[in-house]
Scaffold this motif. Structure first.
Motif, PDB file in Angstrom:
ATOM      1  N   GLY A 191       0.853  -1.128  -0.054  1.00  0.00           N
ATOM      2  CA  GLY A 191      -0.089  -0.067  -0.200  1.00  0.00           C
ATOM      3  C   GLY A 191       0.945   1.122   0.158  1.00  0.00           C
ATOM      4  O   GLY A 191       0.636   2.196  -0.557  1.00  0.00           O
ATOM      5  N   LEU A 192       1.906   1.086   0.787  1.00  0.00           N
ATOM      6  CA  LEU A 192       2.937   2.465   0.948  1.00  0.00           C
ATOM      7  C   LEU A 192       3.462   2.653  -0.562  1.00  0.00           C
ATOM      8  O   LEU A 192       3.745   3.493  -1.088  1.00  0.00           O
ATOM      9  N   ILE A 193       3.910   1.399  -1.262  1.00  0.00           N
ATOM     10  CA  ILE A 193       4.618   1.697  -2.468  1.00  0.00           C
ATOM     11  C   ILE A 193       3.620   2.367  -3.637  1.00  0.00           C
ATOM     12  O   ILE A 193       3.894   3.263  -4.486  1.00  0.00           O
ATOM     13  N   LEU A 194       2.121   1.586  -3.511  1.00  0.00           N
ATOM     14  CA  LEU A 194       1.329   2.204  -4.477  1.00  0.00           C
ATOM     15  C   LEU A 194       0.980   3.640  -4.136  1.00  0.00           C
ATOM     16  O   LEU A 194       0.804   4.418  -4.984  1.00  0.00           O
ATOM     17  N   ALA A 195       0.885   4.104  -3.001  1.00  0.00           N
ATOM     18  CA  ALA A 195       0.610   5.437  -2.447  1.00  0.00           C
ATOM     19  C   ALA A 195       1.721   6.343  -3.085  1.00  0.00           C
ATOM     20  O   ALA A 195       1.249   7.570  -3.395  1.00  0.00           O
ATOM     21  N   ALA A 196       2.976   6.074  -2.947  1.00  0.00           N
ATOM     22  CA  ALA A 196       4.276   6.698  -3.094  1.00  0.00           C
ATOM     23  C   ALA A 196       4.340   6.890  -4.893  1.00  0.00           C
ATOM     24  O   ALA A 196       5.303   7.825  -5.227  1.00  0.00           O
ATOM     25  N   THR A 197       3.839   5.703  -5.492  1.00  0.00           N
ATOM     26  CA  THR A 197       4.274   5.729  -6.894  1.00  0.00           C
ATOM     27  C   THR A 197       3.449   6.373  -7.751  1.00  0.00           C
ATOM     28  O   THR A 197       2.276   6.316  -7.840  1.00  0.00           O
ATOM     29  N   PRO A 198       3.895   7.214  -8.813  1.00  0.00           N
ATOM     30  CA  PRO A 198       3.132   7.705  -9.818  1.00  0.00           C
ATOM     31  C   PRO A 198       2.362   6.759 -10.530  1.00  0.00           C
ATOM     32  O   PRO A 198       2.602   5.539 -10.840  1.00  0.00           O
ATOM     33  N   ARG A 199       0.930   7.052 -10.868  1.00  0.00           N
ATOM     34  CA  ARG A 199       0.136   5.881 -11.669  1.00  0.00           C
ATOM     35  C   ARG A 199       0.694   5.251 -12.647  1.00  0.00           C
ATOM     36  O   ARG A 199       0.601   3.894 -12.771  1.00  0.00           O
ATOM     37  N   GLY A 200       1.379   6.176 -13.528  1.00  0.00           N
ATOM     38  CA  GLY A 200       1.901   5.435 -14.691  1.00  0.00           C
ATOM     39  C   GLY A 200       3.234   4.513 -14.391  1.00  0.00           C
ATOM     40  O   GLY A 200       3.498   3.835 -15.221  1.00  0.00           O
ATOM     41  N   ARG A 201       3.803   4.430 -13.257  1.00  0.00           N
ATOM     42  CA  ARG A 201       4.826   3.606 -12.891  1.00  0.00           C
ATOM     43  C   ARG A 201       4.457   2.477 -11.942  1.00  0.00           C
ATOM     44  O   ARG A 201       5.404   1.923 -11.467  1.00  0.00           O
ATOM     45  N   ILE A 202       3.368   2.407 -11.582  1.00  0.00           N
ATOM     46  CA  ILE A 202       2.868   1.332 -10.689  1.00  0.00           C
ATOM     47  C   ILE A 202       3.277  -0.032 -11.242  1.00  0.00           C
ATOM     48  O   ILE A 202       3.850  -0.859 -10.425  1.00  0.00           O
ATOM     49  N   ALA A 203       3.123  -0.377 -12.357  1.00  0.00           N
ATOM     50  CA  ALA A 203       3.538  -1.976 -12.989  1.00  0.00           C
ATOM     51  C   ALA A 203       4.997  -2.012 -12.628  1.00  0.00           C
ATOM     52  O   ALA A 203       5.332  -3.183 -12.362  1.00  0.00           O
ATOM     53  N   ARG A 204       5.858  -1.008 -12.903  1.00  0.00           N
ATOM     54  CA  ARG A 204       7.153  -1.157 -12.710  1.00  0.00           C
ATOM     55  C   ARG A 204       7.666  -1.522 -11.265  1.00  0.00           C
ATOM     56  O   ARG A 204       8.416  -2.374 -10.736  1.00  0.00           O
ATOM     57  N   ALA A 205       6.913  -0.590 -10.398  1.00  0.00           N
ATOM     58  CA  ALA A 205       7.059  -0.745  -8.974  1.00  0.00           C
ATOM     59  C   ALA A 205       6.794  -2.188  -8.516  1.00  0.00           C
ATOM     60  O   ALA A 205       7.300  -2.704  -7.674  1.00  0.00           O
ATOM     61  N   VAL A 206       5.471  -2.633  -8.928  1.00  0.00           N
ATOM     62  CA  VAL A 206       4.954  -3.949  -8.550  1.00  0.00           C
ATOM     63  C   VAL A 206       6.068  -4.966  -9.318  1.00  0.00           C
ATOM     64  O   VAL A 206       6.452  -6.069  -8.432  1.00  0.00           O
ATOM     65  N   GLY A 207       6.617  -4.986 -10.279  1.00  0.00           N
ATOM     66  CA  GLY A 207       7.578  -5.711 -10.755  1.00  0.00           C
ATOM     67  C   GLY A 207       8.924  -5.917 -10.022  1.00  0.00           C
ATOM     68  O   GLY A 207       9.448  -6.927  -9.730  1.00  0.00           O
ATOM     69  N   THR A 208       9.281  -4.617  -9.649  1.00  0.00           N
ATOM     70  CA  THR A 208      10.402  -4.637  -8.946  1.00  0.00           C
ATOM     71  C   THR A 208      10.084  -5.382  -7.525  1.00  0.00           C
ATOM     72  O   THR A 208      11.024  -6.044  -6.952  1.00  0.00           O
ATOM     73  N   TRP A 209       8.902  -4.946  -6.813  1.00  0.00           N
ATOM     74  CA  TRP A 209       8.788  -5.652  -5.527  1.00  0.00           C
ATOM     75  C   TRP A 209       8.614  -7.099  -5.709  1.00  0.00           C
ATOM     76  O   TRP A 209       9.106  -7.895  -4.914  1.00  0.00           O
ATOM     77  N   SER A 210       8.071  -7.707  -6.800  1.00  0.00           N
ATOM     78  CA  SER A 210       7.644  -9.083  -6.973  1.00  0.00           C
ATOM     79  C   SER A 210       9.369  -9.674  -7.270  1.00  0.00           C
ATOM     80  O   SER A 210       9.587 -10.727  -6.794  1.00  0.00           O
ATOM     81  N   ALA A 211      10.033  -8.938  -7.976  1.00  0.00           N
ATOM     82  CA  ALA A 211      11.504  -9.512  -8.131  1.00  0.00           C
ATOM     83  C   ALA A 211      12.266  -9.698  -6.763  1.00  0.00           C
ATOM     84  O   ALA A 211      12.901 -10.566  -6.836  1.00  0.00           O
ATOM     85  N   VAL A 212      12.348  -8.707  -6.054  1.00  0.00           N
ATOM     86  CA  VAL A 212      12.723  -8.833  -4.919  1.00  0.00           C
ATOM     87  C   VAL A 212      12.463  -9.696  -3.813  1.00  0.00           C
ATOM     88  O   VAL A 212      13.146 -10.612  -3.245  1.00  0.00           O
ATOM     89  N   ALA A 213      11.117 -10.054  -3.943  1.00  0.00           N
ATOM     90  CA  ALA A 213      10.570 -10.912  -3.229  1.00  0.00           C
ATOM     91  C   ALA A 213      10.680 -12.419  -3.820  1.00  0.00           C
ATOM     92  O   ALA A 213      11.279 -13.131  -2.865  1.00  0.00           O
ATOM     93  N   GLY A 214      10.791 -12.459  -4.834  1.00  0.00           N
ATOM     94  CA  GLY A 214      11.130 -13.699  -5.552  1.00  0.00           C
ATOM     95  C   GLY A 214      12.588 -14.154  -5.318  1.00  0.00           C
ATOM     96  O   GLY A 214      12.995 -15.066  -5.236  1.00  0.00           O
ATOM     97  N   PHE A 215      13.601 -13.074  -5.330  1.00  0.00           N
ATOM     98  CA  PHE A 215      14.971 -13.179  -5.087  1.00  0.00           C
ATOM     99  C   PHE A 215      15.194 -13.855  -3.885  1.00  0.00           C
ATOM    100  O   PHE A 215      16.322 -14.378  -3.780  1.00  0.00           O
ATOM    101  N   SER A 216      14.359 -13.929  -2.814  1.00  0.00           N
ATOM    102  CA  SER A 216      14.623 -14.503  -1.678  1.00  0.00           C
ATOM    103  C   SER A 216      14.637 -16.002  -1.740  1.00  0.00           C
ATOM    104  O   SER A 216      15.347 -16.719  -0.872  1.00  0.00           O
ATOM    105  N   ALA A 217      14.105 -16.544  -2.868  1.00  0.00           N
ATOM    106  CA  ALA A 217      14.090 -17.973  -3.227  1.00  0.00           C
ATOM    107  C   ALA A 217      15.639 -18.481  -3.872  1.00  0.00           C
ATOM    108  O   ALA A 217      15.915 -19.461  -3.654  1.00  0.00           O
TER     109      ALA A 217
END
Length: 482
Positions: free
Chosen positions: A136-162
């Motif tokens: 929620g903090l990420i989406l609130a801070a991110t400009p609407r047009g960059r949400i997909a990139r932010a979600v992708g980065t978050w997913s990549a970092v979370a996935g990197f835990s594997a």
């Protein structure tokens, strides 16, 4: 006196003093997600050492060192997200991260198995509060047009835990014992907590300031989701006809039904009905649930196949598993660069079909009694990991884009709950298939798991391909802001 929240035209809270730095928010919140998901994987390696350290403990009881975290994580995600939207994502994030750090210390110094299980449950609940607040903090801070990139980065970092989990876990266990996998959280989480307290402006993203979500409905949801996930996770060990499995499963569904009924007419519902009115949100969540089911089945099947069929040692298996995790990270980052919904839909379908191709390889003679890394494991891992990274990130971005700003944390909490339930279904399906047939635990059993995963992935691709294009071109299939 606390500052009163100010609201922008998009319905989200804006800072009364200074805005938050989107890049810093993304870094901090991605780090928190990394730690939460790392503790799902790294503790798996420590499990045998935990059993050795507490002699006399039954395997069923000790399994709750793993299961307690998973169940509480899944149960808390949705209500924690709704609370974060109400009282403030910053507040919930900081308190959850603090609780996660404290629970890690309690796990590290646990004098008994029951102490460790209780601390792991607290740790899972804290992670369940931390993840939706962070998103929620990420989406609130991110400009609407960059949400997909932010979600992708978050997913990549979370996935990197594997990627990090098996290697880091193996090194820590070899050098310092199982308690070190919890001690290592303390400096990392402590640094993030101090940085977040300073970097997230006080009064920013404080939430709606409205009523807290329905307490009865929230409690029913926590108990209901916890019951369903426990029944799915333990059903194979207890027996699917066992009174515990049936009671928890049916009772859990009934409690979730109570929450749904109460949410329809409640002024502050535990489940926000307005989000589920979006066809995009519903379809994306259905796809995510199916993909998570097949992903969790693969996450169990692959290391067991390597260890039991190919007789690979732990470190070799960990290195081989990292191939898929790296491919998933690359896929997530690539998918995060897509901003057009039509492109996200096509890429999600491509990713699901790529994972289908990976499962087809796993179900073939390439995965027989003779180890074949270059001809079998490597292409299957690249296809599967890359496909999952593409599909999960695109569907997550589509779901996030359908959530109105005041409901970011709650909407994404529900999405994550669906994914956790999907994962529990995948675990249960894996156990059931492996135990069936004339050769339980044999090569043919693994092949049947991957054939079943192929069918689910094809269904997911068909669902996304059929339903999403019909609603996205109108451009705005976004749930109305209340």
């Amino acid at each position: 006196m606390p500052e009163e929240p100010a609201h922008g035209r998009d319905g989200g809270a804006r800072s009364p003093s200074r805005p938050a730095d989107p890049a810093l928010v993304l870094a901090l919140c991605s780090g928190a997600g990394f730690m939460a998901f790392l503790d799902l994987s790294i503790v798996t390696l420590a499990f045998p050492d935990v059993l050795d350290d507490f002699p006399g403990a039954s395997l069923d009881t000790a399994a709750w060192v793993l299961g307690g975290y998973t169940v509480l994580l899944a149960a808390v995600l949705t209500p924690a997200g709704r609370i974060a939207d109400s009282v403030g994502r910053r507040t919930v994030f900081l308190w959850s991260l603090g609780a996660f750090t404290a629970a890690s210390l309690l796990c590290a110094v646990a004098p008994s198995l029951w102490w460790l299980i209780a601390a792991r449950c607290v740790q899972g609940a804290a992670a369940g509060g931390m993840i939706p607040a962070a998103l929620g903090l990420i989406l609130a801070a991110t400009p609407r047009g960059r949400i997909a990139r932010a979600v992708g980065t978050w997913s990549a970092v979370a996935g990197f835990s594997a990627v990090v989990g098996p290697a880091a876990g193996g090194l820590l266990l070899r050098g310092f014992g199982w308690r070190s996998v919890f001690f290592v959280n303390l400096p990392l989480c402590g640094a993030m907590l101090a940085a977040a307290a300073v970097a997230l402006p006080r009064g920013w993203s404080r939430g709606s300031g409205g009523r807290l979500p329905d307490a009865v409905g929230s409690a029913a949801l926590v108990l209901g989701v916890g019951g369903v996930v426990t029944a799915l996770t333990e059903g194979h060990a207890w027996g699917w006809g066992d009174i515990r499995t049936a009671g928890l499963g049916l009772g859990g569904l009934a409690l979730v039904g109570v929450t749904v009924l109460r949410s329809r007419g409640h002024a502050a519902p535990a489940l926000e009905p307005v989000v589920w009115r979006s066809p995009v949100y519903r379809t994306a969540n259905a796809g995510l649930g199916m993909l998570n089911a097949t992903m969790f089945a693969w996450m169990l099947a692959a290391p067991l196949f390597a260890a039991h069929i190919w007789n690979w040692p732990v470190l070799r298996t960990a290195g081989a598993l990292s191939v898929g995790a790296v491919a998933s990270t690359v896929g997530s980052l690539a998918a995060g660069r897509l901003t057009r919904p039509a492109a996200q839909v096509k890429t999600a379908v491509l990713g699901a079909l790529s994972f289908t191709g990976s499962n087809a390889l796993w179900a073939s003679d390439l995965f027989g009694p003779t180890p074949d890394f270059l001809g079998g494991w490597l292409p299957a891992a690249v296809l599967g990991g890359g496909g999952l990274g593409l599909a999960l990130t695109c569907l997550s971005s589509l779901a996030a884009g359908a959530v109105p700003p005041p409901l970011f944390a709650g909407g994404l909490g529900m999405t994550l709950t669906v994914r956790q339930i999907g994962g529990a279904v995948g675990v249960a399906g894996f156990a059931a298939i492996m135990a069936s047939g004339p050769d339980p635990g044999g090569i043919a059993s693994y092949h049947r798991v991957f054939i079943a995963a192929m069918a689910v992935n094809i269904l997911c691709a068909a669902l996304v391909c059929t339903l999403l294009p019909a609603v996205r071109p109108a451009g705005a299939d976004r749930a109305p802001t209340p």
